[in-house]
Design an enzyme around this catalytic site. Structure first.
Site, mmCIF file in Angstrom:
data_model
loop_
_atom_site.group_PDB
_atom_site.id
_atom_site.type_symbol
_atom_site.label_atom_id
_atom_site.label_comp_id
_atom_site.label_asym_id
_atom_site.label_seq_id
_atom_site.Cartn_x
_atom_site.Cartn_y
_atom_site.Cartn_z
ATOM 1 N N GLY A 31 38.921 51.973 44.587
ATOM 2 C CA GLY A 31 39.527 53.316 43.929
ATOM 3 C C GLY A 31 40.503 52.326 42.474
ATOM 4 N N ALA A 32 41.512 52.709 41.804
ATOM 5 C CA ALA A 32 42.773 51.861 41.281
ATOM 6 C C ALA A 32 41.463 51.634 39.994
ATOM 7 C CB ALA A 32 43.612 50.575 41.871
ATOM 8 N N HIS A 37 35.145 48.107 36.298
ATOM 9 C CA HIS A 37 34.596 48.865 37.064
ATOM 10 C C HIS A 37 34.247 50.343 36.057
ATOM 11 C CE1 HIS A 37 38.374 48.397 39.824
ATOM 12 N NE2 HIS A 37 37.293 48.107 40.648
ATOM 13 N N GLN A 61 38.139 45.306 55.779
ATOM 14 C CA GLN A 61 37.894 44.011 54.975
ATOM 15 C C GLN A 61 39.175 43.398 54.885
ATOM 16 O OE1 GLN A 61 36.295 46.032 51.422
ATOM 17 N NE2 GLN A 61 37.154 44.889 50.453
ATOM 18 N N ASP A 161 33.823 38.509 41.569
ATOM 19 C CA ASP A 161 33.243 39.146 43.801
ATOM 20 C C ASP A 161 32.563 37.873 43.882
ATOM 21 O OD1 ASP A 161 36.322 40.443 44.615
ATOM 22 O OD2 ASP A 161 35.441 41.846 43.615
HETATM 23 O O1 PAF Z 1 34.791 44.919 45.737
HETATM 24 C C1 PAF Z 1 34.906 45.897 45.938
HETATM 25 O O2 PAF Z 1 36.202 46.294 45.290
HETATM 26 C C2 PAF Z 1 34.573 46.178 47.504
HETATM 27 O O3 PAF Z 1 34.991 44.824 48.522
HETATM 28 C C3 PAF Z 1 33.307 47.108 47.865
HETATM 29 C C4 PAF Z 1 32.108 46.372 47.964
HETATM 30 C C5 PAF Z 1 33.434 48.294 47.063
HETATM 31 C C6 PAF Z 1 33.943 47.501 49.634
HETATM 32 O O4 PAF Z 1 35.118 47.550 50.646
#
Ligand code: PAF
Length: 293
Positions: A31-32, A37, A61, A161
């Site tokens: 989100g956010a 995205h 995580q 990432d």
């Molecule tokens: O990259 C992210 O936003 C998160 O690590 C993911 C892949 C959605 C998993 O929670």
């Protein structure tokens, strides 16, 4: 655009598309949502018949409760952004954009604790893996669940990432998920700062300071032409550390597949520099990367 909150609703919606022979794109997010995205969702809409976007701040995580607590949660504006992307792509393609938003609760995803262990060294033990123990195990827990629920044809992840993609690639191979992993380029602000949900936590002044991270990485491409790998690494670290309000946690120049440190520009033809920097008063932990080869 449909918003579903349960695994069974997600599966039912996607099964209906799949039985009509539709391809399904999955965009996992916490989100956010921002333009980074939006670029993943846009690409998924173009390449697939239907797109599932998951919005879930995955607790497993986070190894810092404070980081988890302050992570922005903005479902309403996230849905507005998705509607705008869907409309844009629909008018370009002249065809309806289908998005299913999956926004589950923690209890829905983890009715009981997930005790599965994923281990893909060195991809998950270096850099973020070393500084955030358990982080990639949590990422693999949630992403593997999302892959099993959605059974996507393609799954989209942002290259900001960079390490996460390397770990997920190993997991896809290990678990035999039948899908295409689609890495997507970093989206940057006009001044170069890599887009991140965490940027919203920066004050106006800190936001100005943060731009030194990407500027230094870009400049290092030029510097690297006449300097050794280690000289370049140290130059980046000291240039950023000299900026008040920034502190480098690590800058590793690695092989782009194994993520292992290399010592010379001749050691690989796939070389990426990955950085993490603390910025500002909270501080906010920002990551970025740059490709040398
Ligand atoms: O990259 C992210 O936003 C998160 O690590 C993911 C892949 C959605 C998993 O929670």
């Amino acid at each position: 655009m449909n918003v579903v909150h349960t695994v069974s609703d997600l599966k039912a919606q996607l099964a209906a598309f799949r039985s009509n022979g539709c391809s399904i794109g999955l965009v996992p997010t916490m989100g956010a949502l921002h333009a980074g995205h939006a670029s993943l969702v846009r690409r998924s809409l173009i390449e697939n018949d239907a797109t599932a976007v998951s919005i879930f701040v995955n607790p497993t995580q986070f190894n810092d409760q404070n980081d988890l607590d302050k992570y922005p949660r903005t479902l309403e504006s996230d849905c507005q952004l998705l509607t705008a992307v869907a409309d844009e792509v629909a008018s370009e393609k002249g065809k309806e954009s289908i998005i299913v938003v999956f926004a589950p609760s923690v209890e829905e995803i983890y009715p009981e604790p997930d005790t599965r262990q994923f281990s893909y060294p060195p991809t998950d033990t270096v850099m973020e893996g070393a500084f955030r123990p358990g982080h990639f195990n949590g990422v693999c827990q949630i992403v593997s669940k999302l892959f099993s629920f959605a059974e996507p044809t393609r799954a989209y992840f942002g290259e900001k990432d960079f390490q996460q993609i390397a770990v997920i690639r190993r997991m896809v191979d290990d678990k035999g998920f039948d899908l295409l992993l689609c890495p997507c380029p970093i989206v940057r602000e006009a001044d170069g700062l890599a887009l991140s949900s965490r940027n919203t936590l920066l004050s106006t002044d800190e936001r100005q300071t943060a731009v030194n991270i990407s500027h230094t990485l870009f400049e290092s491409l030029e510097y690297a032409k006449n300097h050794t790998l280690e000289e370049t690494r140290q130059w980046v670290v000291s240039k950023i550390d000299k900026v008040e309000g920034l502190e480098v946690q690590y800058y590793n120049i690695v092989d782009g597949k194994s993520l292992q440190d290399i010592s010379s520009w001749d050691d690989s033809d796939d070389i990426v520099g990955c950085i993490t920097v603390f910025c500002g008063h909270l501080p906010v932990r920002l990551i970025d990367n740059i490709r040398y080869k």
